[in-house]
Design a protein around this motif. Structure first.
Motif, PDB file in Angstrom:
ATOM      1  N   ILE A 122       2.420  -5.204   4.670  1.00  9.99           N
ATOM      2  CA  ILE A 122       1.441  -4.118   4.566  1.00  9.99           C
ATOM      3  C   ILE A 122       0.060  -4.672   4.262  1.00  9.99           C
ATOM      4  O   ILE A 122      -0.938  -4.314   4.912  1.00  9.99           O
ATOM      5  N   LEU A 123      -0.027  -5.558   3.286  1.00 15.22           N
ATOM      6  CA  LEU A 123      -1.325  -6.128   2.918  1.00 15.22           C
ATOM      7  C   LEU A 123      -1.890  -6.986   4.038  1.00 15.22           C
ATOM      8  O   LEU A 123      -3.103  -6.984   4.286  1.00 15.22           O
ATOM      9  N   THR A 124      -1.037  -7.717   4.741  1.00 17.56           N
ATOM     10  CA  THR A 124      -1.514  -8.564   5.840  1.00 17.56           C
ATOM     11  C   THR A 124      -2.068  -7.720   6.978  1.00 17.56           C
ATOM     12  O   THR A 124      -3.115  -8.039   7.564  1.00 17.56           O
ATOM     13  N   ILE A 125      -1.374  -6.625   7.314  1.00 22.62           N
ATOM     14  CA  ILE A 125      -1.845  -5.743   8.381  1.00 22.62           C
ATOM     15  C   ILE A 125      -3.214  -5.178   8.043  1.00 22.62           C
ATOM     16  O   ILE A 125      -4.156  -5.227   8.852  1.00 22.62           O
ATOM     17  N   ILE A 126      -3.357  -4.631   6.845  1.00 18.46           N
ATOM     18  CA  ILE A 126      -4.634  -4.028   6.444  1.00 18.46           C
ATOM     19  C   ILE A 126      -5.728  -5.094   6.356  1.00 18.46           C
ATOM     20  O   ILE A 126      -6.864  -4.869   6.796  1.00 18.46           O
ATOM     21  N   VAL A 143      -0.293   4.100   6.820  1.00 16.01           N
ATOM     22  CA  VAL A 143       0.643   2.976   6.716  1.00 16.01           C
ATOM     23  C   VAL A 143       1.595   3.176   5.548  1.00 16.01           C
ATOM     24  O   VAL A 143       2.823   3.037   5.679  1.00 16.01           O
ATOM     25  N   LEU A 144       1.045   3.511   4.370  1.00 11.44           N
ATOM     26  CA  LEU A 144       1.897   3.679   3.193  1.00 11.44           C
ATOM     27  C   LEU A 144       2.825   4.881   3.346  1.00 11.44           C
ATOM     28  O   LEU A 144       4.000   4.817   2.960  1.00 11.44           O
ATOM     29  N   ALA A 145       2.310   5.969   3.906  1.00  6.44           N
ATOM     30  CA  ALA A 145       3.150   7.147   4.079  1.00  6.44           C
ATOM     31  C   ALA A 145       4.324   6.847   4.996  1.00  6.44           C
ATOM     32  O   ALA A 145       5.476   7.215   4.699  1.00  6.44           O
ATOM     33  N   LEU A 183      -3.283   1.582  15.158  1.00  9.98           N
ATOM     34  CA  LEU A 183      -2.601   0.302  15.308  1.00  9.98           C
ATOM     35  C   LEU A 183      -1.819  -0.106  14.061  1.00  9.98           C
ATOM     36  O   LEU A 183      -0.685  -0.601  14.191  1.00  9.98           O
ATOM     37  N   PRO A 184      -2.358   0.046  12.843  1.00 14.10           N
ATOM     38  CA  PRO A 184      -1.551  -0.311  11.660  1.00 14.10           C
ATOM     39  C   PRO A 184      -0.263   0.493  11.557  1.00 14.10           C
ATOM     40  O   PRO A 184       0.775  -0.039  11.138  1.00 14.10           O
ATOM     41  N   VAL A 185      -0.306   1.776  11.944  1.00 13.63           N
ATOM     42  CA  VAL A 185       0.910   2.590  11.901  1.00 13.63           C
ATOM     43  C   VAL A 185       1.936   2.049  12.887  1.00 13.63           C
ATOM     44  O   VAL A 185       3.138   1.960  12.588  1.00 13.63           O
ATOM     45  N   LEU A 186       1.474   1.679  14.075  1.00 16.11           N
ATOM     46  CA  LEU A 186       2.379   1.110  15.064  1.00 16.11           C
ATOM     47  C   LEU A 186       2.989  -0.191  14.555  1.00 16.11           C
ATOM     48  O   LEU A 186       4.195  -0.437  14.723  1.00 16.11           O
ATOM     49  N   GLN A 187       2.178  -1.014  13.897  1.00 16.95           N
ATOM     50  CA  GLN A 187       2.682  -2.293  13.402  1.00 16.95           C
ATOM     51  C   GLN A 187       3.692  -2.112  12.279  1.00 16.95           C
ATOM     52  O   GLN A 187       4.730  -2.791  12.247  1.00 16.95           O
ATOM     53  N   ILE A 188       3.411  -1.214  11.339  1.00 18.18           N
ATOM     54  CA  ILE A 188       4.363  -1.001  10.243  1.00 18.18           C
ATOM     55  C   ILE A 188       5.625  -0.324  10.765  1.00 18.18           C
ATOM     56  O   ILE A 188       6.733  -0.559  10.248  1.00 18.18           O
ATOM     57  N   CYS A 189       5.492   0.477  11.824  1.00 18.92           N
ATOM     58  CA  CYS A 189       6.668   1.081  12.448  1.00 18.92           C
ATOM     59  C   CYS A 189       7.554   0.000  13.059  1.00 18.92           C
ATOM     60  O   CYS A 189       8.775  -0.006  12.865  1.00 18.92           O
ATOM     61  N   LEU A 190       6.944  -0.914  13.780  1.00 14.14           N
ATOM     62  CA  LEU A 190       7.705  -2.012  14.371  1.00 14.14           C
ATOM     63  C   LEU A 190       8.372  -2.860  13.291  1.00 14.14           C
ATOM     64  O   LEU A 190       9.514  -3.302  13.443  1.00 14.14           O
ATOM     65  N   PHE A 191       7.656  -3.085  12.187  1.00 17.74           N
ATOM     66  CA  PHE A 191       8.227  -3.890  11.103  1.00 17.74           C
ATOM     67  C   PHE A 191       9.435  -3.200  10.481  1.00 17.74           C
ATOM     68  O   PHE A 191      10.496  -3.815  10.304  1.00 17.74           O
ATOM     69  N   CYS A 192       9.277  -1.934  10.157  1.00 13.70           N
ATOM     70  CA  CYS A 192      10.350  -1.232   9.454  1.00 13.70           C
ATOM     71  C   CYS A 192      11.617  -1.111  10.289  1.00 13.70           C
ATOM     72  O   CYS A 192      12.726  -1.105   9.746  1.00 13.70           O
TER      73      CYS A 192
END
Length: 749
Positions: free
Chosen positions: A560-564, A617-619, A379-388
């Motif tokens: 990033i920090l909020t998601i984690i 997420v960071l990668a 889920l965090p990867v999906l969220q950071i993907c949507l953000f970016c």
């Protein structure tokens, strides 16, 4: 029946014989449990619901003690007080020679085997895995657990040990729960209705086993049940109603005293006597004492003094217990010898075998819920993907309504010459503007163009005068001597839709930048010095960042920090609440596991999940659009610490609330203030000074500033802005952990 009513439901002379009977006095070493004047009340002061009311209880070692009563009379509450999970308003409890929870008492701990009313087992675990968990918690080896498991499968008629608990019937699940309580042969066995849903043959086998383990005098059993007559094998029983003991004696003695062939009839007679006694006391207190509150402290004492005047022939054991037969112990017990204590004990926080069981259990639960855990990790990867790919990117395809009066017909295509000429400069400018991915829609006049903006068909309307090119040339040639008409006709009239601040600012920037590019292009084609046409303001290369900063790089650290952080909150609070609501947390605490061990076991297991989330997420963020100018190691460490901080906040949420709904409300209620006030979507410098002060104390403010300084400026840990984020996060971790431990320790029912 008339005779019973006149004597308060007691045969004539029975109470007198009991009062003259000599009481047996036990020392504390001969007692398994001793309760003195236990009083516990729930509800408001004006309308309290009395659960326990001044009852006394003495359980000799090496006996079966049956606690009988209807649902809601306080049996489970009393057992929770005995195992140290609830507190009394007044009175004292001694269990196995010490106060529950005192140093060296072993209560809660492996000296007690506890089977609660709930199943309190992990449905995803097999029978064998369940026994291994409770065996390890009690300090048993795996081989010892396997040996006991074979016995229980035959004795309790359980299915194969590989069967998952959730696939068992209700009766089979209760038998597995009973086996977990009997597993390590505890000194004191507390069973809350263990025979519910069990067939009569197996029920008798269970009772025979309980009688067998208590024959040596080293094992004691306290059992509650709805089946009153099955407790005839108990050495002593207590009949309980409305939070009070009606009687405490051996089954044979009670049936003999009340001249009855069943314990159910004895319970009925005592209940009738209690009801009649309450009515007579209420009338007396109303007419003589002037009070109608027999539940109060003073009126209860008065009731105990006058109870004999109303034919209440049942001996009263305490001021709050009416109709209560007992063989009492001493009211004042000498203190037990203190357990030796060394300074080394102060530093023992974890028990190795219990931590081993907890960590194994947590990892096993994650493996059994692989689909859920895969979703949580992904889920965090999906969220950071949507953000970016959705936040910070320039808007494309913005429609502009163009009124070009230099054209003979507004529908004609726009042509221009790239040489040094003053013809159709409006078309030349519109060509530069198209490079910023706008859609130019021609309109015949300004009225229709503005109307298109009002209807939302365009974001701006641009109007070029009919002599725009010549007027612009004269303006450049004449300079200060240019007439007002020349100045007016050399302007581009623009009407914007400024309802969207981001689009308005970006579109304004594009219009200005394209005009600057247009002027520079004309200057080059006419061999004019470019510096003459350029604004006398020179923006050099930025010290940090780029000339065209985007919102993605600004918001990425906070996002990033909020998601984690909040995924860690959801994961930990959910896991803890599942354990609490299913009774597993309560059972674990009674078995001797401490709140600190539970918290740190979740930290260990979920920390691995969080590390996986952080890496992915960071990668993804750094390999797509987020610029990195600093040390990635410090960024990763800060992200992990922030996730750990979120886990600790999740512990606070799960300990402070009682169900998933309230946990969701609490998490959502904290999400919005943190997102708005921590500088994630807007700089802290732009806030009201009061909110700016508040944001200073929020957990993500300093960490967001720290990560932003590392990513955008390349600062190291030696810079105060950077290490303040680490210090703030560590402080919040300590605060949340301390609150969690205190809530688990002191928030009891």
């Amino acid at each position: 029946m008339a005779e019973l009513m006149e004597t308060g439901g007691v045969p004539m002379g029975a109470g007198r014989r009991l009062k003259t009977q000599k009481s047996t006095v036990w020392t504390r070493r001969q007692q398994a449990v001793c309760v003195r004047r236990a009083y516990k009340r729930y509800g408001s002061k004006k309308n309290p619901n009395q659960i326990l009311d001044g009852l006394n209880m003495t359980v000799p070692k090496g006996t079966i003690y049956g606690l009988l009563g209807a649902s809601g009379c306080g049996k489970t509450t009393l057992l929770s007080c005995i195992v140290g999970r609830r507190r009394l308003n007044s009175g004292e409890i001694w269990v196995l020679g010490g106060h529950p929870g005192s140093r060296g008492s072993g209560v809660p701990g492996p000296r007690i085997g506890y089977m609660p009313q709930e199943i309190a087992l992990y449905g995803e675990f097999s029978i064998r895995e369940t026994m291994i968990y409770f065996g390890w918690v009690a300090g048993m080896t795996t081989s010892e657990v396997e040996e006991r498991l074979d016995f229980f499968i035959n004795f309790l008629q359980l299915p194969p040990a590989t069967r998952a608990v959730k696939n068992l019937s209700g009766g089979q699940q209760r038998r597995v729960s009973l086996a977990a309580a009997l597993l390590n042969n505890p000194e004191l066995l507390i069973l809350d209705e263990p025979t519910v849903g069990v067939d009569p043959v197996l029920r008798q086998s269970i009772w025979d086993h309980l009688v067998e383990i208590t024959q040596g005098g080293q094992r004691t059993v306290i059992i509650t049940t709805h089946y009153i007559d099955e407790t005839k094998q108990a050495g002593m029983i207590a009949l309980m109603r409305g939070g009070k003991f009606l009687a405490e004696e051996s089954p044979e003695m009670l049936m003999q005293m009340y001249q009855s062939d069943s314990l159910e009839n004895v319970f009925l007679k005592l209940s009738l006597a209690q009801i009649q006694g309450k009515r007579r006391r209420s009338i007396y207190l109303k007419e003589v004492a002037g009070s109608e509150d027999p539940a109060g402290e003073s009126t209860a004492d008065a009731a105990s003094e006058i109870s004999g005047e109303f034919g209440d022939n049942v001996s009263i054991k305490s001021g709050r217990s009416e109709g209560h037969h007992s063989v009492t112990g001493p009211s004042d017990l000498p203190p037990e010898e203190e357990t030796p204590f060394s300074c080394k004990d102060m530093f023992i926080i974890f028990s190795p075998h219990r931590m081993k069981a907890l960590i194994w259990k947590n990892f096993l639960w994650m493996w059994r819920n692989f689909g859920v855990m895969a979703f949580v990790i992904g889920l965090p990867v999906l969220q950071i993907c949507l953000f970016c790919f959705s936040i910070g990117r320039p808007p494309l395809g913005l429609h502009l309504a163009i009124v070009n009066n230099e054209l003979n017909n507004w529908t004609d295509p726009c042509h221009f010459n790239t040489n040094c000429t003053i013809d159709m400069l409006s078309c030349r400018y519109l060509a530069e503007l198209q490079k910023y991915n706008v859609v130019e829609v021609p309109y015949p006049n300004e009225m229709e163009a503005k109307h298109a903006v009002k209807l939302g068909h365009a974001w701006a309307a641009l109007s070029f005068p009919g002599n725009y090119s010549s007027s612009l040339y004269e303006r450049l040639q004449q300079g200060k001597d240019a007439e007002d008409s020349v100045l007016d006709f050399s302007n581009i009239e623009i009407w914007m839709d400024a309802s969207d601040q981001q689009i308005n600012q970006l579109l304004t920037r594009n219009i200005l930048l394209s005009f600057e590019d247009f002027v520079m292009d004309v200057s080059r084609s006419c061999d004019y010095p470019e510096k003459v046409a350029k604004l006398p303001v020179n923006f050099e290369t930025p010290i940090y960042g780029s000339k065209n900063p985007n919102f993605t790089n600004f918001a990425a650290p906070g996002v990033i920090l909020t998601i984690i952080f909040f995924l860690s909150v959801a994961l930990t609070s959910g896991a803890m609440l599942i354990e609490r609501n299913e009774g597993i947390l309560e059972r674990s605490l009674v078995s001797g596991i401490t709140g600190t061990e539970i918290l740190f076991s979740h930290v260990v297991t979920q920390f691995s999940v969080m590390c996986g989330q952080t890496i992915m997420v960071l990668a993804f963020a750094f390999l797509t659009v987020v610029e990195v100018n600093g040390d990635v190691g410090w960024v990763a460490l800060l992200t992990v610490l922030t996730g750990l901080c979120g886990m600790c906040f999740g512990f606070v949420v799960s300990c402070a609330v009682d169900n998933e709904r309230n946990a969701t409300y609490m998490a959502l209620g904290s999400f919005l203030p943190i997102v708005m006030l921590c500088g994630i979507i807007w700089p802290v410098e732009g806030m009201h000074y009061i909110l700016k002060f508040i944001s200073f104390f929020l957990p993500l403010t300093k960490s967001t500033e720290s990560m932003r300084a590392i990513l955008a400026r390349g600062w190291t840990i030696t810079n105060p802005t950077v290490y303040y984020g680490f210090v703030s996060t560590l402080l919040w971790i300590a605060i949340f952990l301390t609150l969690s431990i205190l809530l688990i320790k002191f928030k009891k029912g």
